[in-house]
Design a protein around this motif. Sequence first.
Motif, short mmCIF file in Angstrom:
data_model
loop_
_atom_site.label_atom_id
_atom_site.label_comp_id
_atom_site.label_asym_id
_atom_site.label_seq_id
_atom_site.Cartn_x
_atom_site.Cartn_y
_atom_site.Cartn_z
N SER A 40 -0.76 79.58 -56.88
CA SER A 40 -0.63 80.31 -55.62
C SER A 40 -1.81 81.25 -55.46
O SER A 40 -2.48 81.60 -56.44
CB SER A 40 0.68 81.10 -55.62
OG SER A 40 0.63 82.12 -56.62
N PRO A 41 -2.12 81.66 -54.25
CA PRO A 41 -3.24 82.61 -54.04
C PRO A 41 -3.09 83.88 -54.87
O PRO A 41 -4.08 84.40 -55.38
CB PRO A 41 -3.16 82.90 -52.54
CG PRO A 41 -2.53 81.67 -51.95
CD PRO A 41 -1.53 81.21 -52.98
N GLU B 110 -1.57 84.18 -57.82
CA GLU B 110 -1.85 83.89 -59.23
C GLU B 110 -3.35 83.71 -59.45
O GLU B 110 -3.91 84.16 -60.45
CB GLU B 110 -1.10 82.62 -59.64
CG GLU B 110 0.42 82.80 -59.70
CD GLU B 110 1.15 81.50 -59.96
OE1 GLU B 110 2.21 81.52 -60.63
OE2 GLU B 110 0.65 80.44 -59.51
N PHE B 111 -4.01 83.04 -58.50
CA PHE B 111 -5.45 82.83 -58.64
C PHE B 111 -6.20 84.16 -58.59
O PHE B 111 -7.15 84.39 -59.35
CB PHE B 111 -5.95 81.91 -57.52
CG PHE B 111 -7.41 81.59 -57.61
CD1 PHE B 111 -7.87 80.64 -58.51
CD2 PHE B 111 -8.32 82.24 -56.79
CE1 PHE B 111 -9.21 80.34 -58.59
CE2 PHE B 111 -9.67 81.95 -56.88
CZ PHE B 111 -10.11 80.99 -57.78
N ALA B 112 -5.74 85.06 -57.71
CA ALA B 112 -6.39 86.37 -57.60
C ALA B 112 -6.17 87.17 -58.89
O ALA B 112 -7.07 87.90 -59.34
CB ALA B 112 -5.82 87.13 -56.41
N GLY B 113 -5.00 86.99 -59.51
CA GLY B 113 -4.75 87.70 -60.76
C GLY B 113 -5.67 87.21 -61.88
O GLY B 113 -6.20 88.00 -62.66
N ILE B 114 -5.81 85.91 -61.98
CA ILE B 114 -6.71 85.35 -63.01
C ILE B 114 -8.14 85.81 -62.77
O ILE B 114 -8.86 86.18 -63.70
CB ILE B 114 -6.62 83.81 -62.99
CG1 ILE B 114 -5.22 83.36 -63.41
CG2 ILE B 114 -7.68 83.20 -63.90
CD1 ILE B 114 -5.00 81.88 -63.28
N ARG B 115 -8.56 85.85 -61.52
CA ARG B 115 -9.94 86.25 -61.20
C ARG B 115 -10.17 87.72 -61.53
O ARG B 115 -11.26 88.09 -61.99
CB ARG B 115 -10.20 85.98 -59.72
CG ARG B 115 -11.63 86.26 -59.31
CD ARG B 115 -11.91 85.74 -57.93
NE ARG B 115 -13.31 85.90 -57.59
CZ ARG B 115 -13.90 85.43 -56.51
NH1 ARG B 115 -13.16 84.71 -55.63
NH2 ARG B 115 -15.17 85.63 -56.26
N SER B 116 -9.13 88.52 -61.31
CA SER B 116 -9.29 89.95 -61.62
C SER B 116 -9.36 90.20 -63.13
O SER B 116 -10.03 91.12 -63.58
CB SER B 116 -8.14 90.74 -61.01
OG SER B 116 -6.90 90.33 -61.59
N ARG B 117 -8.67 89.36 -63.93
CA ARG B 117 -8.68 89.54 -65.39
C ARG B 117 -9.96 88.99 -66.02
O ARG B 117 -10.36 89.43 -67.09
CB ARG B 117 -7.45 88.84 -66.00
CG ARG B 117 -6.13 89.53 -65.66
CD ARG B 117 -5.00 89.02 -66.55
NE ARG B 117 -4.77 87.59 -66.36
CZ ARG B 117 -3.97 87.08 -65.44
NH1 ARG B 117 -3.31 87.89 -64.61
NH2 ARG B 117 -3.80 85.78 -65.35
N HIS B 118 -10.57 87.96 -65.38
CA HIS B 118 -11.78 87.35 -65.93
C HIS B 118 -12.87 87.29 -64.86
O HIS B 118 -13.24 86.22 -64.37
CB HIS B 118 -11.47 85.93 -66.43
CG HIS B 118 -10.33 85.87 -67.39
ND1 HIS B 118 -10.44 86.24 -68.71
CD2 HIS B 118 -9.01 85.49 -67.20
CE1 HIS B 118 -9.27 86.08 -69.31
NE2 HIS B 118 -8.38 85.62 -68.42
N PRO B 119 -13.40 88.41 -64.48
CA PRO B 119 -14.38 88.43 -63.37
C PRO B 119 -15.68 87.70 -63.71
O PRO B 119 -16.32 87.14 -62.84
CB PRO B 119 -14.60 89.92 -63.13
CG PRO B 119 -14.27 90.56 -64.45
CD PRO B 119 -13.15 89.75 -65.03
N LEU B 120 -16.07 87.72 -64.98
CA LEU B 120 -17.36 87.11 -65.35
C LEU B 120 -17.34 85.59 -65.21
O LEU B 120 -18.39 84.98 -64.99
CB LEU B 120 -17.73 87.49 -66.79
CG LEU B 120 -17.98 88.99 -67.03
CD1 LEU B 120 -18.31 89.22 -68.50
CD2 LEU B 120 -19.12 89.48 -66.15
#
Length: 445
Positions: A6-7, A9-19
């Motif tokens: 879901s958007p 969940e994807f935003a959460g993953i991106r915030s935890r691994h920005p690099l």
Amino acid sequence: MALALSPAEFAGIRSRHPLVFQRSWKKRSVPFLVVGGTILYVLYAWWFFAIGAVLSEGRWDRAGAYLADWVSYDVRPTLRFKGEGIEVTYPRFNVLGDNPDPDWVRQVDGRTVEVDVGGARIAATPDLVTITHAGETLEVDLSTGTPTAAEPVPGWAVQKEDEVDADFGFTGSVEIKANRVAIEHRFLGWANFIFDPNSPFFGRSTGEVISLILWGDRLDPDVSNAALAFDNFWNNGEWQHGDVYAKLLQTIIMAFVGTVFAGLVAFPFAFLAARNITPSRLVNHAAKRFFDFQRTIDGLIWALFFIRAFGPGPIPGIAAIFFTDIGSLGKLYAEALENIDEKQREGIRSVGAPPSAVQRFGVLPQVLPVFLSQALYYLESNTRSATIIGAVGAGGIGLKLLEAMRTNQDWENVFYMVILILVVVYAIDGISGALRSRLAGNDHH
């Protein structure tokens, strides 16, 4: 099954691994650097080689004239004023023979000559030259001693200080001076391609020539008309068909012999250069450096070297191709040997076969089609190279081609030889392509 996020969940993953999701500026800049570098290089090359000046100062009119000479010929009658009369003369060597009398040049009387040049008509007297072209008429007065064009001067004519020039395009031109009118009339095609002016068949129609060959009385009591016609064609003084075909055959032989000998010498050396065949690093290195030396020196340089040693002729051309291709074919053969399937060798070695049998039955069946295919490709390439090598003195049609170009007048002969070279290269390309396809097992017949 694909994992759907879901958007949120994807935003959460991106915030935890920005690099992970951040593109490097280096990667983003690579395309711009490549494009910028290419543009800078082109600009530098344009400046360094002065391409703009070369294009602006180029004699494009000469290029057009040369191209026209490839597919056409001209006849140049000159009207010379002799007191109150006009004499029509032609250059010593012209395509009409010793007694030219074209139907487009008419001596009306002693004072008037009319000439048709394509769509233009010229009527000349010692006092006045009248030109009619493209619906316009130009009169040039000669009575004052200086050619003077009547106003208005058409766009196809130019009044100069002491002459008047008129250009009719491809069909020809005229140059009017106080004492003569020089005319150029151009015709599409190759003049005297079959028979030169010295032949008894010259000037006859196709029907007349065929009739003479089949059932006419002998023109030469010692030979038949058919044999005489062939001799006149083969020894045509202007086109030199016999010499051209002999030189072309010489070029083919140069390429064939040079390629065959190079392949035969490169074959055993390739086994020494292949690491999986010859385990000695010293031997591998020596064989590969030998190949590098042979192919580093261009065939043209080898040709110049052998011309100094053996003099002009086909031998330097054969030697140049031979020495150059030893290195090229040897390298290709060695690489093919290093990429063989080792399982076949191991299978034959496992039954106790001697080393020679291992190479014979485990290696050659794999590489021989490749070797022959590469040799055939080089034969095709060397047919073109032999032309260039011949131009520096190694014989063949290349030297004949250079001689025709040096005259700066026989461009139709140059085009004739270029067509013959293209036909030969095309034929060898087709034959070698079919053989390579058969060797590779792609024959569908």
